[in-house]
Motif scaffolding. Sequence first.
Motif, PDB file in Angstrom:
ATOM      1  N   ASP A 130       0.349  -1.183  -0.076  1.00 26.91           N
ATOM      2  CA  ASP A 130      -0.465   0.176   0.011  1.00 26.91           C
ATOM      3  C   ASP A 130       0.548   1.264   0.162  1.00 26.91           C
ATOM      4  N   HIS A 131       0.719   2.500   0.236  1.00 28.75           N
ATOM      5  CA  HIS A 131       0.896   3.409  -0.322  1.00 28.75           C
ATOM      6  C   HIS A 131       2.202   3.752  -0.993  1.00 28.75           C
ATOM      7  N   ASN A 132       2.004   3.175  -2.087  1.00 27.30           N
ATOM      8  CA  ASN A 132       2.310   3.673  -4.021  1.00 27.30           C
ATOM      9  C   ASN A 132       1.959   4.269  -3.963  1.00 27.30           C
ATOM     10  N   GLY A 133       3.629   5.200  -4.482  1.00 28.14           N
ATOM     11  CA  GLY A 133       3.491   6.587  -4.897  1.00 28.14           C
ATOM     12  C   GLY A 133       4.042   6.356  -6.353  1.00 28.14           C
ATOM     13  N   ASP A 176      -2.604   1.747  -4.119  1.00 32.96           N
ATOM     14  CA  ASP A 176      -1.830   3.309  -3.702  1.00 32.96           C
ATOM     15  C   ASP A 176      -2.304   4.540  -2.651  1.00 32.96           C
ATOM     16  N   GLU A 177      -3.028   4.179  -2.197  1.00 32.30           N
ATOM     17  CA  GLU A 177      -3.616   5.246  -1.333  1.00 32.30           C
ATOM     18  C   GLU A 177      -3.009   5.035  -0.199  1.00 32.30           C
ATOM     19  N   TRP A 178      -2.987   6.471   0.373  1.00 27.34           N
ATOM     20  CA  TRP A 178      -1.902   6.583   1.949  1.00 27.34           C
ATOM     21  C   TRP A 178      -3.464   6.579   2.781  1.00 27.34           C
ATOM     22  N   LEU A 179      -3.257   6.158   3.815  1.00 25.95           N
ATOM     23  CA  LEU A 179      -3.729   4.701   5.123  1.00 25.95           C
ATOM     24  C   LEU A 179      -4.164   6.336   6.033  1.00 25.95           C
ATOM     25  N   TYR A 180      -2.990   7.097   6.774  1.00 21.99           N
ATOM     26  CA  TYR A 180      -3.354   8.065   6.776  1.00 21.99           C
ATOM     27  C   TYR A 180      -3.256   9.215   6.940  1.00 21.99           C
ATOM     28  N   PRO A 181      -4.371  10.610   6.218  1.00 22.82           N
ATOM     29  CA  PRO A 181      -4.264  11.190   5.191  1.00 22.82           C
ATOM     30  C   PRO A 181      -4.197  12.453   6.409  1.00 22.82           C
ATOM     31  N   PRO A 197       3.536  11.309   4.804  1.00 25.08           N
ATOM     32  CA  PRO A 197       3.774   9.150   4.560  1.00 25.08           C
ATOM     33  C   PRO A 197       5.641   9.570   4.660  1.00 25.08           C
ATOM     34  N   ARG A 223       1.324   3.934  11.403  1.00 27.58           N
ATOM     35  CA  ARG A 223       1.978   2.522  10.348  1.00 27.58           C
ATOM     36  C   ARG A 223       2.887   1.030  10.910  1.00 27.58           C
TER      37      ARG A 223
END
Length: 149
Positions: free
Chosen positions: A26-29, A56-61, A65, A72
Amino acid sequence: MLPNFLGYLENLDYPKDRISLWIRTDHNGDNTTAILAEWAENVKLVYKSVDLKSSDEWLYPNLDPFEEHDERFVHVAQLRQEGLEAARRSGVDYLFRLDCDNFLVNNRTLRILMDQQRSAYAHSEHRGVWVQRTMRAWTMRAWTTLPAL
């Protein structure tokens, strides 16, 4: 880095039809999600199973990041527990955890580990030392051989 990691994984000297892959990211930029989706589609008939969940979503907006934070680490621990439970349900003989920055340059790595017939838990990236990290402190503990779970 990811294509190299996947290449090393494919080169393992072990029957692919006996390997189940459980992949979480996750959190793939970057284009990690697309690379993994294409790769998983291409190898799904080669391996015993390929279970991929990628986002690709950031779980902790509300959190930066690029900084490490407790949320995390809790999330990663939950993913590792889910992987362990998936392994138990599928009745695997051996659980081998990897991270994409652990390159298996020796294609016999899995066979060597299985030949040892030992139950152990260690993060290979820390060379036999389990590191628990929180925002407040580092704690290092030497690991020992543990009974199978």
